[in-house]
Design an enzyme around this catalytic site. Structure first.
Site, PDB file in Angstrom:
ATOM      1  N   CYS A 146     145.214  63.311 -34.773  1.00  0.00           N
ATOM      2  CA  CYS A 146     144.103  62.468 -34.307  1.00  0.00           C
ATOM      3  C   CYS A 146     143.430  63.065 -33.079  1.00  0.00           C
ATOM      4  CB  CYS A 146     144.592  61.057 -34.010  1.00  0.00           C
ATOM      5  SG  CYS A 146     145.914  60.962 -32.768  1.00  0.00           S
ATOM      6  N   HIS A 281     147.370  56.814 -30.261  1.00  0.00           N
ATOM      7  CA  HIS A 281     146.365  57.239 -31.237  1.00  0.00           C
ATOM      8  C   HIS A 281     145.050  57.525 -30.520  1.00  0.00           C
ATOM      9  CE1 HIS A 281     144.940  57.843 -35.270  1.00  0.00           C
ATOM     10  NE2 HIS A 281     143.982  56.952 -35.141  1.00  0.00           N
ATOM     11  N   ASN A 297     137.418  56.187 -36.455  1.00  0.00           N
ATOM     12  CA  ASN A 297     138.793  56.614 -36.642  1.00  0.00           C
ATOM     13  C   ASN A 297     138.837  57.834 -37.559  1.00  0.00           C
ATOM     14  OD1 ASN A 297     141.573  56.603 -36.451  1.00  0.00           O
ATOM     15  ND2 ASN A 297     141.864  54.626 -37.443  1.00  0.00           N
TER      16      ASN A 297
END
Length: 340
Positions: A146, A281, A297
């Site tokens: 991520c 994250h 995302n």
């Protein structure tokens, strides 16, 4: 086909307030039909009957959790996503923000940003939306990358601002070439930015393709597709600073995504503030409205609202998002060029 017909027939008899996971949680026929539809949609192929039973159990538990979340009067809608049949260990691979020890050891040279332009950023005022600067939401797959996707997310947004064209930049180059990150085991986006800033290089995602694992660095084999240099990397100061910076371009942020409900998020304003202090994250902040932040995302367009999540602005520094926000300034610009 028969399973889909069962689902559609049952939906026709159901009130609009109940979505599919609520139905499946109540009716085993719907659960089985939904599971088969999920396998087809996600391309799931299980090795044997034992694994199929295990995956169905995971799916049933996921559906039950999301149905319970749908019963909460918070206006958030939950449903089936690619997480639905995964084990907890498999699901955790889709995070990947470096732990605090790694960050402290990195000795990052990040400065407080210059004073933002003064704006009216009170509750109920203003909005920014950078979603139109991007292609379809990307999917990091079962790799804790991520941090790399957040880095390219910020840079792709700025590339569109600079050129008016949408860019796809290479997460794989970031994985392969940047410093002390733990690649698919988690990383820190400042390492990625340090690498890109020092090389003035980032290939396109089409040239240097994403492969969900780290390989040796091959940046000299690909032309540079980054249409500007990075001038500086700075911390945001506060919620107001984040909002002000968004008027210039997208930001990188990080937050705690450990709440299992977020795996089935479909739509609505996420307002659960029961977060741990340290995020796990990394995501890209692309805009805000009167009562929410909007983030992009890296779990694909099948998760969330086409890959996006709305997070409440009703709490200052919600889930420490402002404490972990950063932005860039840009230097000189150029067209696409070959690396010397």
């Amino acid at each position: 086909m028969k399973s889909l017909m069962i689902v559609f027939a049952l939906l026709a008899c159901t009130s609009a307030e109940e979505n599919m996971v609520n139905l499946a949680n109540k009716d085993p026929r719907v659960l089985q039909a939904l599971f088969k539809n999920f396998q087809h949609a996600e391309g799931r192929h299980y090795a044997n009957a034992q694994e199929a039973r295990m995956r169905l159990k995971n799916f049933r538990n996921f559906v039950g959790t999301m149905a319970q979340a749908n019963d909460e009067p918070d206006g958030v809608e939950y449903g089936v996503t690619f997480f639905a049949d995964l084990t907890e260990a498999e699901a955790e691979q889709y995070y990947g923000f470096a732990n605090k020890t790694q960050v402290e050891e990195a000795e990052l040279e990040i400065e407080e940003g210059p004073e933002p332009e003064k704006r009216d950023l009170s509750w109920g005022s203003g909005s920014v939306d950078h979603k139109g600067r991007y292609n379809t939401a990307k999917h990091q797959g079962g790799c804790g990358s991520c941090w790399a996707f957040t880095t390219t997310g910020v840079l792709e947004g700025w590339a569109h601002i600079k050129t008016g064209q949408r860019y796809l930049l290479s997460e794989q180059e970031v994985l392969d070439c940047s410093g002390n990150s733990n690649n698919c085991g988690g990383g820190w986006y400042y390492e990625a930015l340090r690498y890109i800033k020092s090389r003035n290089h980032l290939a396109s995602a089409n040239d240097y393709r994403y492969q969900t694992r780290r390989y040796s660095c091959r940046y000299k084999n690909y032309r540079n597709s980054l249409p500007f240099t990075i001038g500086g990397v700075y911390k945001a100061r506060s919620d107001a600073d984040m909002a002000s910076r968004l008027h210039s371009g997208p930001l990188g942020v990080a937050m705690d995504f450990r709440n299992i409900n977020i795996r089935g998020y479909w739509n609505g304003i996420w307002s659960n503030t029961n977060c741990r202090n340290w995020p796990n994250h990394a995501i890209t902040l692309t805009g805000y409205a009167s009562n929410y932040w909007e983030i992009r995302n890296s779990w694909g367009s099948g998760w969330g609202n086409r890959g996006y999540l709305k997070i409440t602005r009703s709490v200052q520094n919600v889930c420490n998002i402002a404490s972990n926000a950063w932005f860039i300034t840009t230097g000189s610009s150029w067209g696409e060029r070959e690396v010397e």
